[in-house]
Design a protein around this motif. Structure first.
Motif, mmCIF file in Angstrom:
data_model
loop_
_atom_site.group_PDB
_atom_site.id
_atom_site.type_symbol
_atom_site.label_atom_id
_atom_site.label_comp_id
_atom_site.label_asym_id
_atom_site.label_seq_id
_atom_site.Cartn_x
_atom_site.Cartn_y
_atom_site.Cartn_z
ATOM 1 N N ALA B 301 0.828 -1.213 0.000
ATOM 2 C CA ALA B 301 0.000 0.000 0.000
ATOM 3 C C ALA B 301 0.860 1.259 0.000
ATOM 4 N N GLY B 302 2.121 1.134 0.409
ATOM 5 C CA GLY B 302 3.030 2.272 0.364
ATOM 6 C C GLY B 302 3.315 2.907 1.713
ATOM 7 N N PHE B 303 2.885 2.289 2.811
ATOM 8 C CA PHE B 303 3.210 2.841 4.129
ATOM 9 C C PHE B 303 4.710 2.784 4.386
ATOM 10 N N CYS B 304 5.378 1.792 3.771
ATOM 11 C CA CYS B 304 6.819 1.649 3.939
ATOM 12 C C CYS B 304 7.327 0.810 2.768
ATOM 13 N N GLY B 305 8.624 0.605 2.722
ATOM 14 C CA GLY B 305 9.198 -0.140 1.609
ATOM 15 C C GLY B 305 9.114 -1.642 1.813
ATOM 16 N N PRO B 306 9.485 -2.415 0.780
ATOM 17 C CA PRO B 306 9.479 -3.877 0.884
ATOM 18 C C PRO B 306 10.331 -4.367 2.050
ATOM 19 N N GLY B 307 9.773 -5.239 2.858
ATOM 20 C CA GLY B 307 10.514 -5.807 3.973
ATOM 21 C C GLY B 307 10.587 -4.919 5.199
ATOM 22 N N GLU B 308 9.983 -3.742 5.131
ATOM 23 C CA GLU B 308 10.111 -2.780 6.232
ATOM 24 C C GLU B 308 8.893 -2.741 7.167
ATOM 25 N N ALA B 309 7.917 -3.615 6.933
ATOM 26 C CA ALA B 309 6.671 -3.504 7.707
ATOM 27 C C ALA B 309 6.908 -3.695 9.204
ATOM 28 N N GLY B 310 7.769 -4.648 9.567
ATOM 29 C CA GLY B 310 8.029 -4.864 10.988
ATOM 30 C C GLY B 310 8.572 -3.605 11.635
ATOM 31 N N GLU B 311 9.540 -2.994 10.986
ATOM 32 C CA GLU B 311 10.126 -1.767 11.518
ATOM 33 C C GLU B 311 9.096 -0.637 11.551
ATOM 34 N N PHE B 312 8.265 -0.578 10.514
ATOM 35 C CA PHE B 312 7.202 0.435 10.459
ATOM 36 C C PHE B 312 6.243 0.279 11.647
ATOM 37 N N LEU B 313 5.866 -0.967 11.934
ATOM 38 C CA LEU B 313 4.943 -1.206 13.055
ATOM 39 C C LEU B 313 5.591 -0.809 14.372
ATOM 40 N N ARG B 314 6.892 -1.101 14.520
ATOM 41 C CA ARG B 314 7.577 -0.717 15.762
ATOM 42 C C ARG B 314 7.646 0.801 15.896
ATOM 43 N N GLN B 315 7.906 1.489 14.784
ATOM 44 C CA GLN B 315 7.991 2.955 14.836
ATOM 45 C C GLN B 315 6.663 3.587 15.228
ATOM 46 N N HIS B 316 5.560 2.950 14.808
ATOM 47 C CA HIS B 316 4.235 3.546 15.042
ATOM 48 C C HIS B 316 3.475 2.818 16.146
ATOM 49 N N TRP B 317 4.217 2.096 16.995
ATOM 50 C CA TRP B 317 3.573 1.345 18.070
ATOM 51 C C TRP B 317 3.184 2.285 19.196
ATOM 52 N N ASP B 318 1.956 2.170 19.668
ATOM 53 C CA ASP B 318 1.491 2.951 20.804
ATOM 54 C C ASP B 318 1.607 2.073 22.040
ATOM 55 N N SER B 319 2.624 2.346 22.869
ATOM 56 C CA SER B 319 2.896 1.420 23.964
ATOM 57 C C SER B 319 1.794 1.462 25.020
ATOM 58 N N ARG B 320 1.099 2.570 25.100
ATOM 59 C CA ARG B 320 0.032 2.676 26.100
ATOM 60 C C ARG B 320 -1.091 1.679 25.807
ATOM 61 N N THR B 321 -1.470 1.570 24.541
ATOM 62 C CA THR B 321 -2.563 0.664 24.185
ATOM 63 C C THR B 321 -2.052 -0.636 23.566
ATOM 64 N N ASN B 322 -0.735 -0.775 23.454
ATOM 65 C CA ASN B 322 -0.111 -1.992 22.933
ATOM 66 C C ASN B 322 -0.629 -2.364 21.543
ATOM 67 N N ARG B 323 -0.656 -1.361 20.680
ATOM 68 C CA ARG B 323 -1.135 -1.572 19.307
ATOM 69 C C ARG B 323 -0.549 -0.506 18.404
ATOM 70 N N VAL B 324 -0.836 -0.638 17.116
ATOM 71 C CA VAL B 324 -0.336 0.329 16.142
ATOM 72 C C VAL B 324 -1.279 1.519 16.067
ATOM 73 N N LEU B 325 -0.699 2.727 16.072
ATOM 74 C CA LEU B 325 -1.432 3.939 15.724
ATOM 75 C C LEU B 325 -0.518 4.720 14.791
ATOM 76 N N ILE B 326 -0.789 4.656 13.510
ATOM 77 C CA ILE B 326 0.086 5.315 12.545
ATOM 78 C C ILE B 326 0.054 6.822 12.803
ATOM 79 N N ASP B 327 1.235 7.395 12.963
ATOM 80 C CA ASP B 327 1.361 8.816 13.304
ATOM 81 C C ASP B 327 0.540 9.163 14.551
ATOM 82 N N GLY B 328 0.415 8.194 15.443
ATOM 83 C CA GLY B 328 -0.323 8.429 16.680
ATOM 84 C C GLY B 328 -1.823 8.546 16.487
ATOM 85 N N ARG B 329 -2.320 8.177 15.317
ATOM 86 C CA ARG B 329 -3.706 8.513 14.980
ATOM 87 C C ARG B 329 -4.490 7.374 14.314
#
Ligand SMILES: [Zn+2]
Lengths: 152, 392
Positions: B301-329
């Motif tokens: 979809a273009g959120f990140c490059g090939p093979g980068e999804a794991g890193e993308f999810l870690r970058q956008h992880w919301d530790s308070r709710t233990n889930r992904v929030l892209i750009d906090g939103r």
């Protein structure tokens, strides 16, 4: 020659496989321990799975043709459970590989690897075709090609 | 390929309502039809639509449209179909049928049911031994057809990009954290990374938590013209674009690579024919029938490059709710997805999108949600997607 056995007998020899008029030649080949893959006689390309026409040039002159049996492991998984099969014990995870054959980029078939520990069955390893028996009929498998190393 | 993109139905067909029975990861003493009918009645009542107003039925694997018509006593239909799953097939058929005038008010549904091919426990229920046999793959261990194909490509993904099972686990954990707020979800207990890594291995590298959970339950939808939906009870959700995507080498083994399959076709079609994409969506639904599918969707979809999804999810992880929030939103699969809500073949993703865009998602509500992207299906025969937006 196995190609002389009847259609009914062919189905009976391979009860676990769905065999139709497009795939029957493959399994007749198995009985002779020959791996046949469809090749278009008009444009020369190889095709899997077997089909009635060449998808590239629409020729109906696609001929089941013996392949050399050498290739490279493209994908490798290890089944901790799966369908029951003679000689398969999932207490040791059962390796299943997709092998890209040397005949053509992207031309792939799947089977297991025999004679190797799971730790050595890795993507990129060179393999060659061999045959075992299951249910009294030949079945194609792969062996690691010790003469060659790991490719990418 | 020069598609000559067209989208004359854009925003002219709407989902008027969506309803669910909720999902159960156990063999309930009910038929598949009973779930489908329950969800259908709930969706029709929510929209204020009577059986007599329905003139199109779009079913899925079971029950068929004719069985549903008989069960609900829908007097007359001028269009019906039983497309394959996942559910954007049903949605696309509804758009085509309504916009073309084949019918005016469609009842569409998908009923999930635990069957012998997806749960061994179902073998013990004699009333479940019939039913569909699809999805099981071949009868020999050496085959990678059907669902095994996703495990094979997961092995390729980890090999090509040097990824780890933790990358896959983030999808499972995200779904489970979201499902905690979804009363319809089958699995709601919190999941940790050690818990994920300890889960029962099924086909290495995929464990049981990488595979959607077989459930009993159903979703149903009322789909009609946007104009008519505006006269119904709830705020319409407009179908901005819907698409299916498939390529010529789509079988499990011959798919050329993780960058050349139906998902790329879907992305190109939605971007060309719709009005918004990932930079201005409020919720994203990457299909997660297998965790590897969701990683691939996020990349394609273009959120990140090939093979980068794991890193993308870690970058956008919301530790308070233990889930992904892209750009906090932007949450991913806020209902829990197929891994935790249940294996709904995408109907759950679309139902949640509708509820979010109607503002009725309860504790999960994304404030001001106006646009949702659903990318459903996998790599081989069934990639598909839809852009949904709130009316007005
Ligand atoms: Zn040809």
């Amino acid at each position: 020659m196995a190609c002389e056995i009847s259609d009914e007998d062919l189905i009976e020899r391979f009860p676990a496989y769905a065999i139709d008029h497009d795939t029957k030649a493959r399994y007749r080949g198995w009985l002779d321990r020959v791996m046949l893959v469809d090749r278009c006689r008009n444009c020369g390309t190889w095709h899997e799975p077997p089909g009635p026409i060449c998808p590239l040039c629409w020729s109906t002159d696609t001929v089941p043709t013996a392949v050399g049996g050498s290739g490279t492991i493209h994908m490798a998984i290890f089944l901790h459970q799966g369908p029951p099969a003679e000689g398969v014990d999932y207490t040791t995870p059962y390796p299943v590989v997709v092998v890209e054959l040397d005949e053509q980029a992207g031309l792939r078939i799947s089977s297991t690897v025999v004679g190797a520990g799971n730790a050595d069955i890795v993507i990129g390893r060179r393999v060659r075709l061999d045959w075992i028996e299951r249910g009294g009929a030949p079945m194609p498998v792969f062996r690691l090609d010790d003469a060659d190393g790991v490719r990418s | 390929m020069t598609p000559g993109w067209r989208n004359p139905a854009k925003d002219l067909v709407a989902i008027a309502s969506a309803a669910t029975t909720g999902f159960f990861a156990s063999n309930t003493a009910r038929s598949q039809l009973s779930y489908a009918a329950q969800a259908a009645i709930a969706a029709l009542r929510a929209a204020g639509v009577s059986a007599a107003e329905v003139d199109g039925i779009i079913g899925s694997t079971s029950p068929t449209a004719s069985e549903m018509q008989q069960a609900l006593g829908i007097p007359v239909v001028t269009y019906f179909a039983n497309p394959p799953i996942p559910f954007v097939n049903q949605l696309s058929a509804a758009v085509a049928a309504v916009h073309s005038g084949l019918c005016n008010v469609v009842l569409a549904y998908h009923a999930s049911y635990r069957l012998p091919w997806n749960t061994s426990a179902s073998l013990k229920d004699p009333f479940r031994r019939g039913g569909m046999t699809g999805g099981a793959g071949a009868a020999v261990p050496e085959s990678v057809s059907g669902s095994v194909g996703y495990t094979a490509w997961a092995s390729r993904y980890l090999h090509e990009y040097g990824g780890t099972r933790e990358d896959l686990g983030l999808i499972a954990i995200n779904g489970r954290s979201n499902a905690a707020n979804n009363p319809a979800a089958a699995l709601r207990e919190p999941l940790t990374m050690p818990g994920y890594l300890d889960a029962r291995m099924i086909r290495y590298p995929l464990c049981i938590l990488d595979m959607d959970i077989a459930v009993d339950g159903a979703d149903a939808f009322v789909i009609t013209t946007a104009e008519r939906a505006r006269d119904m009870r709830l705020k319409p959700v407009l179908i901005n674009a819907a698409t299916l995507g498939m390529t010529s080498t789509s079988s499990e083994m011959q798919t050329p690579s993780l960058r050349e399959h139906g998902q790329q076709v879907v992305v190109e079609s939605l971007k060309a024919r719709g009005d918004f994409w990932i930079d201005d969506c409020d919720i994203y639904f990457p299909y997660d029938g297998f965790s590897i599918i969701a990683l691939n969707w996020i990349e394609n979809a273009g959120f990140c490059g090939p093979g980068e999804a794991g890193e993308f999810l870690r970058q956008h992880w919301d530790s308070r709710t233990n889930r992904v929030l892209i750009d906090g939103r932007v949450p991913l699969n806020p209902h829990g997805g197929s891994l935790s809500e249940g294996a709904s073949q995408g109907s759950g993703h679309i139902r949640e999108a509708v509820h979010q865009l109607q503002g009725s998602a309860g504790d999960r509500q994304v404030a001001g949600a106006a646009r949702a992207i659903v990318t459903a299906g996998g790599f081989f025969f069934n990639a598909q997607g839809a852009l949904l937006r709130a009316d007005g």
